[in-house]
Every structure is written in C-alpha cells, then in structure tokens.
Motif scaffolding. Structure first.
Motif, PDB file in Angstrom:
ATOM      1  N   UNK A   6       0.825  -1.203   0.000  1.00 15.96           N
ATOM      2  CA  UNK A   6       0.000   0.000   0.000  1.00 15.96           C
ATOM      3  C   UNK A   6       0.863   1.258   0.000  1.00 15.96           C
ATOM      4  N   UNK A   7       0.428   2.251  -0.762  1.00 11.51           N
ATOM      5  CA  UNK A   7       1.108   3.538  -0.812  1.00 11.51           C
ATOM      6  C   UNK A   7       0.111   4.628  -1.152  1.00 11.51           C
ATOM      7  N   UNK A   8       0.622   5.864  -1.253  1.00 15.52           N
ATOM      8  CA  UNK A   8      -0.224   7.019  -1.548  1.00 15.52           C
ATOM      9  C   UNK A   8       0.290   7.691  -2.818  1.00 15.52           C
ATOM     10  N   UNK A   9      -0.619   7.978  -3.728  1.00 13.28           N
ATOM     11  CA  UNK A   9      -0.260   8.676  -4.955  1.00 13.28           C
ATOM     12  C   UNK A   9       0.053  10.132  -4.615  1.00 13.28           C
ATOM     13  N   UNK A  10       1.276  10.573  -4.962  1.00  9.61           N
ATOM     14  CA  UNK A  10       1.631  11.959  -4.667  1.00  9.61           C
ATOM     15  C   UNK A  10       1.741  12.812  -5.934  1.00  9.61           C
ATOM     16  N   UNK A  11       1.831  12.140  -7.076  1.00 11.40           N
ATOM     17  CA  UNK A  11       1.877  12.827  -8.359  1.00 11.40           C
ATOM     18  C   UNK A  11       1.355  11.879  -9.414  1.00 11.40           C
ATOM     19  N   UNK A  12       0.712  12.428 -10.429  1.00  9.99           N
ATOM     20  CA  UNK A  12       0.274  11.543 -11.507  1.00  9.99           C
ATOM     21  C   UNK A  12       0.591  12.165 -12.846  1.00  9.99           C
ATOM     22  N   UNK A  13       0.887  11.295 -13.770  1.00  8.23           N
ATOM     23  CA  UNK A  13       1.168  11.724 -15.135  1.00  8.23           C
ATOM     24  C   UNK A  13       0.368  10.873 -16.083  1.00  8.23           C
ATOM     25  N   UNK A  14       0.795  10.833 -17.322  1.00  2.85           N
ATOM     26  CA  UNK A  14       0.084  10.072 -18.342  1.00  2.85           C
ATOM     27  C   UNK A  14       0.462   8.599 -18.241  1.00  2.85           C
ATOM     28  N   UNK A  15      -0.343   7.816 -17.557  1.00  3.01           N
ATOM     29  CA  UNK A  15      -0.092   6.385 -17.407  1.00  3.01           C
ATOM     30  C   UNK A  15       0.911   6.022 -16.333  1.00  3.01           C
ATOM     31  N   UNK A  16       1.421   7.021 -15.615  1.00  2.00           N
ATOM     32  CA  UNK A  16       2.409   6.778 -14.557  1.00  2.00           C
ATOM     33  C   UNK A  16       2.051   7.644 -13.355  1.00  2.00           C
ATOM     34  N   UNK A  34      -7.786   4.231 -12.649  1.00  2.00           N
ATOM     35  CA  UNK A  34      -7.818   5.694 -12.707  1.00  2.00           C
ATOM     36  C   UNK A  34      -7.529   6.226 -11.311  1.00  2.00           C
ATOM     37  N   UNK A  35      -6.370   6.874 -11.134  1.00  3.85           N
ATOM     38  CA  UNK A  35      -5.968   7.359  -9.812  1.00  3.85           C
ATOM     39  C   UNK A  35      -5.800   8.869  -9.821  1.00  3.85           C
ATOM     40  N   UNK A  36      -5.906   9.440  -8.631  1.00  5.75           N
ATOM     41  CA  UNK A  36      -5.697  10.865  -8.414  1.00  5.75           C
ATOM     42  C   UNK A  36      -4.729  11.051  -7.263  1.00  5.75           C
ATOM     43  N   UNK A  37      -4.137  12.221  -7.201  1.00  8.06           N
ATOM     44  CA  UNK A  37      -3.254  12.557  -6.088  1.00  8.06           C
ATOM     45  C   UNK A  37      -4.011  12.371  -4.778  1.00  8.06           C
ATOM     46  N   UNK A  38      -3.364  11.710  -3.821  1.00  7.32           N
ATOM     47  CA  UNK A  38      -3.981  11.465  -2.516  1.00  7.32           C
ATOM     48  C   UNK A  38      -4.645  10.113  -2.393  1.00  7.32           C
ATOM     49  N   UNK A  39      -4.838   9.419  -3.506  1.00  4.09           N
ATOM     50  CA  UNK A  39      -5.450   8.086  -3.450  1.00  4.09           C
ATOM     51  C   UNK A  39      -4.502   7.086  -2.789  1.00  4.09           C
ATOM     52  N   UNK A  40      -5.059   6.195  -2.014  1.00  4.20           N
ATOM     53  CA  UNK A  40      -4.314   5.075  -1.441  1.00  4.20           C
ATOM     54  C   UNK A  40      -4.460   3.919  -2.421  1.00  4.20           C
TER      55      UNK A  40
END
Length: 71
Positions: A6-16, A34-40
């Motif tokens: 488990x981790x937290x999304x801190x940045x998102x780009x195109x497919x990464x 489909x993830x957003x910043x802050x998602x676990x």
C-alpha cells in the motif's frame, strides 16, 4: 510469495504515478486504475492494481510491520 504494497499517490502523469511508501517514492504504472493525487493504492511489480481506503492501507501496513517482527 507475491505481495502488493500500500502507498499514496503523490503525483500523476500520463499512465504513470509517483507513489509514496512511507517516504520511499516510486514510479508505478497507473494504466489499469484511474488514480488521483492522494489516493491510497496497492502496487505490485511496478503496477497500481487497485485503490483502497485509507483505513485498509493503514491496516495492511500495520500487518506487514507486525510480520517483520516474526522473521
């Protein structure tokens, strides 16, 4: 044995996405979810497999910490 961490999304780009695992930042492919910043999220082999709630992520992290004590 394979384990998704488990981790937290801190940045998102195109497919990464950049995912934070207790201070360790790793890029993971996000094309499956489909993830957003802050998602676990759960990550295995460099791929985000699914989103989880904050409480689920915390519980998994606690269980892994507990298992380290048994080795």
């Amino acid at each position: 044995m394979c384990v998704a961490l488990p981790g937290v999304v801190i940045e998102r780009g195109d497919g990464v996405a950049t995912v934070d695992f207790n201070g360790n930042r790793v890029e993971a492919r996000s094309g499956l979810v489909d993830v957003n910043t802050g998602d676990h999220v759960l990550v295995h082999a460099g791929c985000i497999l699914q989103k989880v709630s904050e409480s689920e992520a915390r519980e998994m992290t606690e269980l892994m910490e507990e298992m380290r004590g048994f080795s």
